[in-house]
Scaffold this motif. Structure first.
Motif, mmCIF file in Angstrom:
data_model
loop_
_atom_site.group_PDB
_atom_site.id
_atom_site.type_symbol
_atom_site.label_atom_id
_atom_site.label_comp_id
_atom_site.label_asym_id
_atom_site.label_seq_id
_atom_site.Cartn_x
_atom_site.Cartn_y
_atom_site.Cartn_z
ATOM 1 N N GLU A 55 -49.236 -1.584 25.300
ATOM 2 C CA GLU A 55 -48.627 -0.582 24.442
ATOM 3 C C GLU A 55 -47.205 -1.025 24.133
ATOM 4 O O GLU A 55 -46.474 -1.439 25.028
ATOM 5 C CB GLU A 55 -48.560 0.779 25.132
ATOM 6 N N GLU A 57 -43.704 0.251 21.924
ATOM 7 C CA GLU A 57 -42.989 1.245 21.124
ATOM 8 C C GLU A 57 -41.686 0.614 20.651
ATOM 9 O O GLU A 57 -40.897 0.127 21.461
ATOM 10 C CB GLU A 57 -42.702 2.488 21.961
ATOM 11 N N SER A 59 -38.076 1.021 18.631
ATOM 12 C CA SER A 59 -37.065 1.953 18.142
ATOM 13 C C SER A 59 -36.367 1.301 16.959
ATOM 14 O O SER A 59 -35.913 0.158 17.038
ATOM 15 C CB SER A 59 -36.042 2.259 19.227
ATOM 16 N N ARG A 64 -40.012 6.373 15.511
ATOM 17 C CA ARG A 64 -40.392 5.215 16.323
ATOM 18 C C ARG A 64 -41.777 4.728 15.916
ATOM 19 O O ARG A 64 -42.621 5.500 15.485
ATOM 20 C CB ARG A 64 -40.390 5.578 17.798
ATOM 21 N N PHE A 66 -45.294 2.914 17.133
ATOM 22 C CA PHE A 66 -46.069 2.754 18.356
ATOM 23 C C PHE A 66 -47.409 2.116 18.020
ATOM 24 O O PHE A 66 -48.025 2.425 17.001
ATOM 25 C CB PHE A 66 -46.313 4.119 19.018
ATOM 26 N N GLN A 68 -51.022 0.255 20.264
ATOM 27 C CA GLN A 68 -51.647 -0.151 21.521
ATOM 28 C C GLN A 68 -53.002 -0.772 21.217
ATOM 29 O O GLN A 68 -53.594 -0.523 20.170
ATOM 30 C CB GLN A 68 -51.805 1.018 22.477
ATOM 31 N N THR A 81 -51.704 -5.901 19.393
ATOM 32 C CA THR A 81 -50.685 -4.865 19.263
ATOM 33 C C THR A 81 -49.568 -5.322 18.335
ATOM 34 O O THR A 81 -49.098 -4.562 17.482
ATOM 35 C CB THR A 81 -50.112 -4.492 20.647
ATOM 36 N N LEU A 85 -48.226 -3.732 14.741
ATOM 37 C CA LEU A 85 -46.817 -3.415 14.505
ATOM 38 C C LEU A 85 -46.253 -4.165 13.309
ATOM 39 O O LEU A 85 -45.437 -3.621 12.564
ATOM 40 C CB LEU A 85 -45.988 -3.719 15.754
#
Length: 99
Positions: A55, A57, A59, A64, A66, A68, A81, A85
């Motif tokens: 996972e 996350e 900033s 945010r 996220f 996974q 992942t 992103l």
């Protein structure tokens, strides 16, 4: 960008730390407005064998981001992942350029 890596229910790994840091630094160079990344590796018992969870996350200005993924290998989970992103970051960058 600050990178925080946590291992849940498993021992830490220096090689995974190095890999995560290297990949996130590349992402940080492309998207210089990223502030912090929190990475969690978890291992769960799963009958399908996909109990290796990554996972992440991120900033950044605004909400945010996220993502996974669950696979049979932590490196695969990390790569999947990061791909999720990257797509989210590209979409956010396009929205930011319109304003």
């Amino acid at each position: 960008m600050t990178v925080e890596i946590q291992y849940v229910k498993m021992p830490s790994s220096e090689s995974m730390n190095a890999m995560v840091t290297q990949k996130l630094e590349k992402l940080s160079q492309k998207y210089d407005w990223l502030i912090r990344a929190q990475v969690h590796f978890k291992q769960e018992n799963d009958a399908k064998g996909t109990g290796k969870i990554c996972e992440i996350e991120l900033s950044a200005p605004g909400p945010r981001l996220f993502a996974q993924s669950h696979t049979d290998n932590f490196e695969k989970s990390l790569n999947e992942t990061l791909e999720i992103l990257k797509a989210k970051l590209q979409k956010k960058k396009e929205v930011m350029q319109k304003h």
